[in-house]
Scaffold this motif. Structure first.
Motif, PDB file in Angstrom:
ATOM      1  N   CYS A 189      -0.221   4.322  -2.281  1.00  0.00           N
ATOM      2  CA  CYS A 189      -1.627   4.244  -2.707  1.00  0.00           C
ATOM      3  C   CYS A 189      -2.404   5.420  -2.123  1.00  0.00           C
ATOM      4  CB  CYS A 189      -2.269   2.933  -2.248  1.00  0.00           C
ATOM      5  SG  CYS A 189      -1.403   1.507  -2.911  1.00  0.00           S
ATOM      6  N   GLN A 248      -3.362  -5.532   0.532  1.00  0.00           N
ATOM      7  CA  GLN A 248      -2.014  -6.004   0.216  1.00  0.00           C
ATOM      8  C   GLN A 248      -1.288  -6.541   1.444  1.00  0.00           C
ATOM      9  OE1 GLN A 248      -0.214  -6.734  -2.340  1.00  0.00           O
ATOM     10  NE2 GLN A 248      -1.679  -6.084  -3.883  1.00  0.00           N
ATOM     11  N   CYS A 273      -8.856  -4.592  -2.325  1.00  0.00           N
ATOM     12  CA  CYS A 273      -7.436  -4.773  -1.989  1.00  0.00           C
ATOM     13  C   CYS A 273      -7.150  -4.851  -0.492  1.00  0.00           C
ATOM     14  CB  CYS A 273      -6.641  -3.617  -2.598  1.00  0.00           C
ATOM     15  SG  CYS A 273      -4.875  -3.869  -2.453  1.00  0.00           S
ATOM     16  N   CYS A 307      -8.323   0.525  -2.761  1.00  0.00           N
ATOM     17  CA  CYS A 307      -9.286   0.054  -3.766  1.00  0.00           C
ATOM     18  C   CYS A 307     -10.214  -0.978  -3.131  1.00  0.00           C
ATOM     19  CB  CYS A 307      -8.553  -0.552  -4.964  1.00  0.00           C
ATOM     20  SG  CYS A 307      -7.424   0.614  -5.732  1.00  0.00           S
ATOM     21  N   GLY A 313       3.172  -4.538  -4.736  1.00  0.00           N
ATOM     22  CA  GLY A 313       2.231  -4.402  -3.600  1.00  0.00           C
ATOM     23  C   GLY A 313       1.825  -2.975  -3.272  1.00  0.00           C
ATOM     24  N   GLY A 314       2.379  -2.010  -3.981  1.00  0.00           N
ATOM     25  CA  GLY A 314       2.015  -0.619  -3.712  1.00  0.00           C
ATOM     26  C   GLY A 314       1.889   0.150  -5.018  1.00  0.00           C
ATOM     27  N   SER A 315       1.895   1.468  -4.899  1.00  0.00           N
ATOM     28  CA  SER A 315       1.831   2.330  -6.093  1.00  0.00           C
ATOM     29  C   SER A 315       3.144   3.088  -6.157  1.00  0.00           C
ATOM     30  CB  SER A 315       0.663   3.307  -5.975  1.00  0.00           C
ATOM     31  OG  SER A 315      -0.543   2.607  -5.879  1.00  0.00           O
ATOM     32  N   ARG A 362     -11.265   2.564  -7.982  1.00  0.00           N
ATOM     33  CA  ARG A 362      -9.884   2.659  -8.434  1.00  0.00           C
ATOM     34  C   ARG A 362      -9.382   4.101  -8.451  1.00  0.00           C
ATOM     35  NH1 ARG A 362      -5.963  -0.494  -8.484  1.00  0.00           N
ATOM     36  NH2 ARG A 362      -5.151   0.336 -10.434  1.00  0.00           N
ATOM     37  N   HIS A 404      -5.509   5.757  -1.816  1.00  0.00           N
ATOM     38  CA  HIS A 404      -6.648   5.262  -1.045  1.00  0.00           C
ATOM     39  C   HIS A 404      -6.662   3.748  -1.204  1.00  0.00           C
ATOM     40  CE1 HIS A 404      -8.133   5.693  -5.179  1.00  0.00           C
ATOM     41  NE2 HIS A 404      -8.744   4.558  -4.903  1.00  0.00           N
ATOM     42  N   HIS A 408       0.795  -1.238   0.000  1.00  0.00           N
ATOM     43  CA  HIS A 408       0.000   0.000   0.000  1.00  0.00           C
ATOM     44  C   HIS A 408       0.823   1.283   0.000  1.00  0.00           C
ATOM     45  CE1 HIS A 408      -3.807  -1.937   0.091  1.00  0.00           C
ATOM     46  NE2 HIS A 408      -3.540  -2.609   1.188  1.00  0.00           N
TER      47      HIS A 408
HETATM   48  S1  SF4 Z   1      -5.083  -2.296  -5.792  1.00  0.00           S
HETATM   49 FE1  SF4 Z   1      -3.091  -1.297  -6.070  1.00  0.00          FE
HETATM   50  S2  SF4 Z   1      -3.555   0.907  -6.009  1.00  0.00           S
HETATM   51 FE2  SF4 Z   1      -5.323  -0.148  -5.116  1.00  0.00          FE
HETATM   52  S3  SF4 Z   1      -4.919  -0.160  -2.911  1.00  0.00           S
HETATM   53 FE3  SF4 Z   1      -4.160  -2.094  -3.726  1.00  0.00          FE
HETATM   54  S4  SF4 Z   1      -1.983  -1.754  -4.152  1.00  0.00           S
HETATM   55 FE4  SF4 Z   1      -2.959   0.272  -3.910  1.00  0.00          FE
END
Ligand code: SF4
Length: 338
Positions: A16, A25, A23, A20, A65-67, A137, A18, A13
């Motif tokens: 991120c 993670q 999710c 999703c 696992g993150g953005s 998203r 916010h 996360h």
């Molecule tokens: S799906 Fe991707 S962007 Fe969305 S909260 Fe999970 S890790 Fe973050």
């Protein structure tokens, strides 16, 4: 031989904006909520993997696992710099990372490329804006198109991650997503059936009876449809289904989970190819060749494919030959060989 060893480093996360809908993670990656991973911990993880793995095919460190590209530049620098000494010593050849499509432009892509990133995986999930909104998203399909253009301009390898079974998704919207992704021409695709994991927004919907996950059979069918289309266009599907793990299984509430999901899809596609070859041969007997490693995939789970061919009265027309040279997961009528 397949690609390089992927050394996953999880940054759950991080970046991120916010959460999703689907999710969690922390639970999927098995990493507890706490302080962000340190540079020293990244290096220890890479070292640990290098010591216990075969790196004949080369190695790539992957920040998952993150953005990643939504992180402040200083944090991006810190993580990439942690992997740099392994690149300098040629123990690792390049880096990859996953991120959101709305956090990528040409300048960001150049920044990554200058720091040995070779591959970027975009969490695209769907190309339908209504589906993306329902999944919370926070980006549109247009953001994916722009991200792909930016990555391509800089020459980075592009992967696209897609989900099957999202709320508001349908056969028609999924088909359109596949067509749009094909038109973007990514280097590879990953397909994941949507699972309900604990402590996610989707888990709330599920327990309130407002979300029904796909059955395993339906998920296999949809993934097979997608894979067939991507294969036909020469777009490689590198993975179908999440990697098995105790953390994932412990956090799973519902959904089409199977530890060998990709094999179920391959099995379904082999049945489809077999039926096609039999139809082409009209009423004649056929000699079908398969790779020696595909015998159980060809038979299907609990011999389901053989059973289906028997039910259709087709099995008695088939004699099977094993050929080490036959391309994996394909069936060939040897009478038609030149
Ligand atoms: S799906 Fe991707 S962007 Fe969305 S909260 Fe999970 S890790 Fe973050």
């Amino acid at each position: 031989m397949s690609g390089p060893l992927i050394i996953p480093v999880f940054i759950p996360h991080e970046g991120c904006p916010h959460r999703c809908l689907f999710c969690n993670q922390h639970q999927i990656s098995g990493q507890t909520i706490g302080k962000p991973v340190t540079a020293a911990a990244v290096q220890a993880e890479i070292q640990n993997w290098l010591e216990r793995s075969n790196t004949e095919r080369g190695a790539q460190v992957a920040f998952y696992g993150g953005s990643f590209t939504a992180l402040p530049r200083s944090r991006q620098e810190e993580l990439l710099a942690a992997a740099a000494p392994f690149i300098e010593q040629n123990l690792v050849q390049s880096l990859r990372l996953s991120t959101r499509p709305d956090c990528m432009d040409v300048e960001q892509a150049q920044f990554l490329q200058a720091r040995s990133v070779a591959t970027v995986e975009l969490g695209v999930q769907s190309m339908n804006d209504e589906v993306l909104t329902a999944a919370k998203r926070g980006h549109t399909a247009a953001a994916t198109e722009q991200a792909v253009v930016a990555l391509r301009q800089v020459g980075l390898e592009i992967g696209i991650q897609l989900l099957i079974g999202l709320p508001k998704d349908s056969r028609a919207t999924l088909r359109r997503t596949v067509e749009q992704v094909i038109s973007l021409q990514p280097d590879f695709v990953r397909i994941y059936p949507l699972l309900v994991v604990k402590n996610s927004g989707l888990a709330d919907l599920y327990t309130q009876g407002r979300y029904t996950p796909l059955s395993l059979a339906k998920a296999v069918l949809l993934a097979a449809f997608m894979k067939e289309h991507f294969d036909r266009e020469g777009i490689c599907v590198v993975r179908m289904g999440l990697q098995a793990g105790v953390e994932l299984e412990a956090s799973l509430l519902a959904g089409p989970w199977h530890p060998a999901f990709g094999e179920l899809v391959a099995s379904r596609l082999m049945l489809r190819q077999t039926r096609k070859l039999l139809a082409q041969a009209k009423t004649e007997a056929v000699r079908l060749s398969i790779n020696d490693r595909d015998q159980s995939v060809f038979r299907g789970m609990k011999s389901a494919n053989i059973e289906r061919l028997r039910q259709l009265g087709l099995w008695q027309r088939i004699s099977l030959v094993i050929d080490k040279k036959q391309l994996r997961y394909t069936v060939n009528n040897t009478h038609n060989r030149s």
